[in-house]
Design a protein around this motif. Sequence first.
Motif, short mmCIF file in Angstrom:
data_model
loop_
_atom_site.label_atom_id
_atom_site.label_comp_id
_atom_site.label_asym_id
_atom_site.label_seq_id
_atom_site.Cartn_x
_atom_site.Cartn_y
_atom_site.Cartn_z
N ASP A 266 36.23 41.95 45.11
CA ASP A 266 37.22 41.01 44.60
C ASP A 266 36.87 40.62 43.18
OD1 ASP A 266 38.08 37.93 44.21
OD2 ASP A 266 39.50 38.94 45.52
N PHE A 267 37.79 40.87 42.23
CA PHE A 267 37.50 40.65 40.82
C PHE A 267 37.11 39.20 40.55
CE2 PHE A 267 38.93 39.28 36.62
CZ PHE A 267 38.23 40.15 35.81
N HIS A 268 37.86 38.26 41.13
CA HIS A 268 37.60 36.85 40.86
C HIS A 268 36.23 36.44 41.43
CE1 HIS A 268 41.66 36.43 39.35
NE2 HIS A 268 42.13 36.99 40.46
N GLN A 269 35.91 36.93 42.61
CA GLN A 269 34.60 36.61 43.18
C GLN A 269 33.47 37.20 42.34
OE1 GLN A 269 34.51 37.87 47.26
NE2 GLN A 269 36.02 36.36 47.93
N GLU A 270 33.65 38.46 41.92
CA GLU A 270 32.61 39.09 41.11
C GLU A 270 32.49 38.41 39.75
OE1 GLU A 270 30.56 41.24 42.35
OE2 GLU A 270 31.67 41.18 44.23
N ALA A 271 33.63 38.00 39.17
CA ALA A 271 33.57 37.28 37.90
C ALA A 271 32.83 35.96 38.07
CB ALA A 271 34.99 37.03 37.38
N GLU A 272 33.03 35.31 39.20
CA GLU A 272 32.32 34.06 39.46
C GLU A 272 30.83 34.32 39.63
OE1 GLU A 272 31.56 30.08 40.02
OE2 GLU A 272 33.36 31.08 39.28
N VAL A 273 30.48 35.43 40.31
CA VAL A 273 29.07 35.78 40.47
C VAL A 273 28.43 36.05 39.12
CG1 VAL A 273 27.50 37.53 41.38
CG2 VAL A 273 29.35 36.66 42.81
N VAL A 274 29.17 36.79 38.25
CA VAL A 274 28.64 37.07 36.91
C VAL A 274 28.48 35.79 36.11
CG1 VAL A 274 29.16 38.22 34.72
CG2 VAL A 274 29.56 39.41 36.87
N SER A 275 29.48 34.89 36.22
CA SER A 275 29.39 33.62 35.50
C SER A 275 28.19 32.81 35.96
CB SER A 275 30.68 32.83 35.72
OG SER A 275 30.61 31.56 35.10
N GLN A 276 27.97 32.76 37.27
CA GLN A 276 26.81 32.03 37.79
C GLN A 276 25.51 32.68 37.35
OE1 GLN A 276 27.31 31.82 42.03
NE2 GLN A 276 29.11 30.49 41.92
N ALA A 277 25.50 34.02 37.34
CA ALA A 277 24.28 34.71 36.90
C ALA A 277 24.00 34.45 35.43
CB ALA A 277 24.43 36.22 37.15
#
Length: 407
Positions: A266-277
């Motif tokens: 999921d793009f939004h979930q992965e973007a959130e994971v990248v943002s948190q990272a």
Amino acid sequence: MAMNSSAEEPQPLGRVVMAVKDWVGRLGEIWVDAQVIEIKRRSGPTQFLTFRDRIADVSASVTASALVLDAAGPLPEGSRVTARLRPRLWDRNSSLSFECLEIRVAGEGRLLARLEQLKRKLQAEGLFEPHRKRRLPFIPRTIGLVTGKGSDAERDVLTNVENRWPARFRIAYATVQGPHAAESVMLALQRLDADPEVDVIIIARGGGSLEDLLAFSDEGVVRAVAEATTPVVSAIGHEQDVPLLDFVADLRASTPTDAAKRVVPDFHQEAEVVSQARHRLDGALANRLDVAQRWLDDVRTRPVLLDPTSTFGAHLDKLELLRHRLASGIEQRLRHEESDLRSAISSIRAMSPKATLERGYAVLVDGGGQSVSSVGDAHPGTRINAYLADGQLELDVVGVTEEDSNG
């Protein structure tokens, strides 16, 4: 024939039971249509089952030998069967049961039995082993899709993938129902498997009856999936539908929609994971910089950095002490060497010919430059030279007197 009886002349119970048993025995064998709702397998020769009418709420206890059950093949509970029964009445408790002499799986149950046999065969060959399952790529370059043209399954997969991640598709349309469905699915699968850009293949179809989904339990389809080099996702029917394709596929999705969720992130979930990272990384870098800055500040407050020459004083004092000790040592060594030299000079001078000459001695040399050390080296009339401390004399020998060695 009815038995005569009254309150005054009742019939013995055993006689009545035996009469009923005789009547039941005369019914003979009969074929019945029923559903198997329970099977109790035991280690003994006799097995116990429960049959129920497929329409009316009527059930009966049935016994069968292990040979009869084994001859029927796989018989899962819920199967529709046609059975040859013989009614029996037991003397001891007057219970009625039926002895099954032959059983045949009918209708959908026959298909289930056949599929169960095929499943056991393929499982014995190791086609369903977990170690054969391949990991799906995290982000596939191109997704292959085997499905019916214009089907709900096609729309569900495309829509849900598009909502989650931008991906490319290669669609191989196939007939997903009917006598030619299995061959059509195999050809579509082989075409996508040969495409080097396809990283994962989804085989999708909507729900349907057991007969509708039969192509996805075909032995040829199962073996084609097992031989494919590209990971395959099975997305057939609803969650309760389990064709044999589900067992051999690298991943089983409960529905086509679920398949779309499993093959792309999921793009939004992965973007959130990248943002948190990134946030954690920024925090870690800031913390590392703070630690380095504190260390640098601590180093800069040390005396050696505040006044780099401050430590030279102690070293200069030590160097001056060493220089003084070196100079004293050299001076002492020179005095010692000078004393030794003077002593050596005195010794040399005391033993030198000049010192001897200064005490009144002379060195005599003949005309040839040879020293005269004995009266035998000179003869009367010979001229010799005498070397004194302050000069030289030329002497003529006028006589020679030899000293008496005895006295």
